[in-house]
Design a protein around this motif. Structure first.
Motif, PDB file in Angstrom:
ATOM      1  N   ARG A 165       1.559   0.602   0.621  1.00  0.00           N
ATOM      2  CA  ARG A 165       0.553   0.903   1.656  1.00  0.00           C
ATOM      3  C   ARG A 165       0.937  -0.055   2.964  1.00  0.00           C
ATOM      4  O   ARG A 165       1.957  -0.993   3.015  1.00  0.00           O
ATOM      5  N   GLY A 224      -2.869  -9.251  -2.048  1.00  0.00           N
ATOM      6  CA  GLY A 224      -1.784  -8.124  -1.515  1.00  0.00           C
ATOM      7  C   GLY A 224      -2.020  -7.984  -0.143  1.00  0.00           C
ATOM      8  O   GLY A 224      -1.297  -7.536   0.483  1.00  0.00           O
ATOM      9  N   GLY A 225      -3.541  -7.691   0.288  1.00  0.00           N
ATOM     10  CA  GLY A 225      -3.924  -7.416   1.773  1.00  0.00           C
ATOM     11  C   GLY A 225      -3.040  -8.243   2.752  1.00  0.00           C
ATOM     12  O   GLY A 225      -2.656  -8.140   3.641  1.00  0.00           O
ATOM     13  N   LEU A 270       0.135 -10.718 -11.465  1.00  0.00           N
ATOM     14  CA  LEU A 270       0.427 -11.070 -10.252  1.00  0.00           C
ATOM     15  C   LEU A 270      -0.865 -11.487  -9.525  1.00  0.00           C
ATOM     16  O   LEU A 270      -0.842 -12.432  -8.934  1.00  0.00           O
ATOM     17  N   ARG A 299      -4.896   0.274  -1.460  1.00  0.00           N
ATOM     18  CA  ARG A 299      -4.148   0.969  -2.382  1.00  0.00           C
ATOM     19  C   ARG A 299      -4.580   2.438  -2.858  1.00  0.00           C
ATOM     20  O   ARG A 299      -3.788   3.137  -3.084  1.00  0.00           O
ATOM     21  N   SER A 315       4.476  -3.712   1.257  1.00  0.00           N
ATOM     22  CA  SER A 315       3.835  -4.672   0.583  1.00  0.00           C
ATOM     23  C   SER A 315       4.766  -5.457  -0.220  1.00  0.00           C
ATOM     24  O   SER A 315       5.976  -5.530  -0.349  1.00  0.00           O
ATOM     25  N   ALA A 316       4.105  -6.523  -0.964  1.00  0.00           N
ATOM     26  CA  ALA A 316       4.684  -7.751  -1.770  1.00  0.00           C
ATOM     27  C   ALA A 316       5.639  -7.296  -2.571  1.00  0.00           C
ATOM     28  O   ALA A 316       5.527  -5.914  -3.075  1.00  0.00           O
ATOM     29  N   HIS A 322      -6.933  -3.631 -10.208  1.00  0.00           N
ATOM     30  CA  HIS A 322      -6.151  -4.101  -9.222  1.00  0.00           C
ATOM     31  C   HIS A 322      -6.806  -3.746  -7.667  1.00  0.00           C
ATOM     32  O   HIS A 322      -6.147  -2.962  -6.862  1.00  0.00           O
ATOM     33  N   ASN A 333       1.333   2.195  -7.245  1.00  0.00           N
ATOM     34  CA  ASN A 333      -0.250   1.817  -6.890  1.00  0.00           C
ATOM     35  C   ASN A 333      -0.871   3.265  -6.467  1.00  0.00           C
ATOM     36  O   ASN A 333      -0.209   4.288  -6.168  1.00  0.00           O
ATOM     37  N   ARG A 357      -1.348 -15.343  -8.049  1.00  0.00           N
ATOM     38  CA  ARG A 357      -1.947 -15.744  -6.685  1.00  0.00           C
ATOM     39  C   ARG A 357      -3.139 -16.590  -6.759  1.00  0.00           C
ATOM     40  O   ARG A 357      -3.011 -17.738  -6.047  1.00  0.00           O
TER      41      ARG A 357
HETATM   42  O1  LIG Z   1      -1.210  -4.929  -1.827  1.00  0.00           O
HETATM   43  C1  LIG Z   1      -0.325  -3.838  -2.199  1.00  0.00           C
HETATM   44  O2  LIG Z   1      -0.578  -3.012  -1.713  1.00  0.00           O
HETATM   45  C2  LIG Z   1       0.744  -4.217  -3.089  1.00  0.00           C
HETATM   46  C3  LIG Z   1       0.370  -5.062  -4.483  1.00  0.00           C
HETATM   47  O3  LIG Z   1      -0.589  -4.109  -5.085  1.00  0.00           O
HETATM   48  C4  LIG Z   1       0.026  -6.263  -4.311  1.00  0.00           C
HETATM   49  O4  LIG Z   1      -0.962  -6.819  -4.851  1.00  0.00           O
HETATM   50  O5  LIG Z   1       0.864  -7.035  -3.644  1.00  0.00           O
END
Ligand SMILES: O=C(O)C[C@H](O)C(=O)O
Ligand SMILES: NC(=O)c1ccc[n+]([C@@H]2O[C@H](COP(=O)([O-])OP(=O)(O)OC[C@H]3O[C@@H](n4cnc5c(N)ncnc54)[C@H](O)[C@@H]3O)[C@@H](O)[C@H]2O)c1
Length: 314
Positions: A87, A218-219, A152, A93, A229-230, A180, A125, A156
């Motif tokens: 994204r 993620g955002g 993940l 996502r 993205s990450a 997620h 995703n 975080r």
């Molecule tokens: O945020 C995203 O679109 C990528 C991944 O799912 C994330 O959490 O880093």
């Protein structure tokens, strides 16, 4: 005698796929086959060769090849699927669902034909729904189809707790359950630092802020990167899961698992803690939840169901 190393295929040689391949090699977990679409075959070969040429410097033995031909992936022990689009700022996502469902389905058909005994880990995703798509396309038993989100999301959450207290990340333990998405459920009650519940160490309003930041973690990266993205923390998460399978570690980590009654959900893929070992998802661990936690998890499960319905037409 030929060296018998484990064989790991990484499908998608973009940011997450290439980073994962390098981290797998750094941990000497096996030989690596990096796969991307035919028009990108040369760049994929180039990335793989570049990584291979790093191995004498790092001091690890691992063969790494790039390809677009699934024959090269034949009989992989683990297949990691990162293929698909990522994204951009302003997107969720879930906006990726239709494009990535087609990609994941076609990748899984090739994986099924060439590595019928593999353990498959999905990253693409929206990952809960993509793990469902993969499960259907592969036809593998549920223990061999594993989605990545919880390692993940928990990483975080734990990073922010460690930062808040100015302590080592190594001493922070937590769990994030659910889909997620922004309504994932960090479990504050089950989070601790060196065994001390975080509620004894951090004021409630700061815990709330940490939970909120983890949910949109993620955002936060998407907005900073601006065009993608990450990938470092996602790749590290995939490597931890792969290591747990290949070394039969029996680690308890949150993964996207197929639920058949656990936590009261049926025919759903969603993030839950599980024992991950040589046979993939060996056991889903059911934690006792408060009414408030269960309501939050129900909301997250409903969000996942809504996306799964888009791909199943159900
Ligand atoms: O945020 C995203 O679109 C990528 C991944 O799912 C994330 O959490 O880093
Ligand atoms: N679940 C998670 O926690 C998580 C974390 C990070 C990224 N992601 C997702 O992972 C996916 C990949 O992210 P990225 O940053 O690596 O994107 P990227 O664009 O850098 O790489 C994706 C790669 O997939 C390839 N690809 C597309 N169709 C393919 C096919 N049919 N076969 C093989 N390869 C194909 C593309 O050519 C590209 O190289 C995205 O959907 C992203 O949202 C999920």
């Amino acid at each position: 005698m030929a060296i018998q190393r484990k064989k790991i295929t990484v499908v998608g040689a973009g940011f997450t796929g290439a980073t994962t391949a390098l981290m797998l090699a750094q941990k000497e977990l096996g030989d690596i086959v990096l796969v991307d679409i035919a028009p990108l075959e040369n760049p994929t070969k180039g990335k793989a060769l570049d990584m291979l040429e790093a191995t004498p410097v790092i001091g690890v033995d691992a063969n790494i090849i790039g390809t677009s031909n699934y024959e090269d992936t034949k009989d992989s022990d683990v297949v990691i699927i990162t293929a698909g689009v990522a994204r951009k700022p302003g997107m969720s996502r879930d906006d990726l669902v239709n494009t990535n469902a087609g990609i994941v389905k076609s990748v899984c058909e090739s994986v099924k034909a060439t590595s019928p005994n593999a353990y498959v880990i999905i990253l693409s995703n929206p990952v809960d729904a993509m793990t469902y798509v993969a499960f259907q396309a592969l036809g593998f038993p549920k223990n061999r189809v594993i989605g990545q989100s919880g390692v993940l999301d928990t990483a975080r959450y734990c990073t922010f707790i460690a930062q808040e207290l100015n302590v080592s990340v190594e001493d922070v333990r937590g769990f994030v359950l659910g889909g997620h998405g922004d309504d994932m459920v960090p479990l504050v009650r089950y989070s601790n630092v060196a065994g001390i519940p975080i509620e004894k160490l951090i004021p409630a309003e700061r815990i709330d802020a940490i939970v909120k930041r983890a949910r949109v973690g993620g955002g936060e990266i998407v907005n900073l990167l601006g065009n993608g993205s990450a990938y470092y923390a996602p790749a590290a998460s995939l490597v931890q899961m792969t290591e747990a399978v290949l070394k039969d570690k029996k680690r308890i980590i949150p993964v996207i698992a197929y639920l058949e009654g656990e936590y009261g959900y049926d025919n759903l893929f969603m993030g839950v803690p599980a024992i991950i070992g040589g046979d993939g998802i060996e056991k889903v661990i059911e934690l006792e939840l408060t009414a408030e936690e269960k309501t939050a998890l129900d909301q997250s499960a409903q969000s996942v169901r809504n996306v799964i319905q888009i791909v199943t037409g159900g």
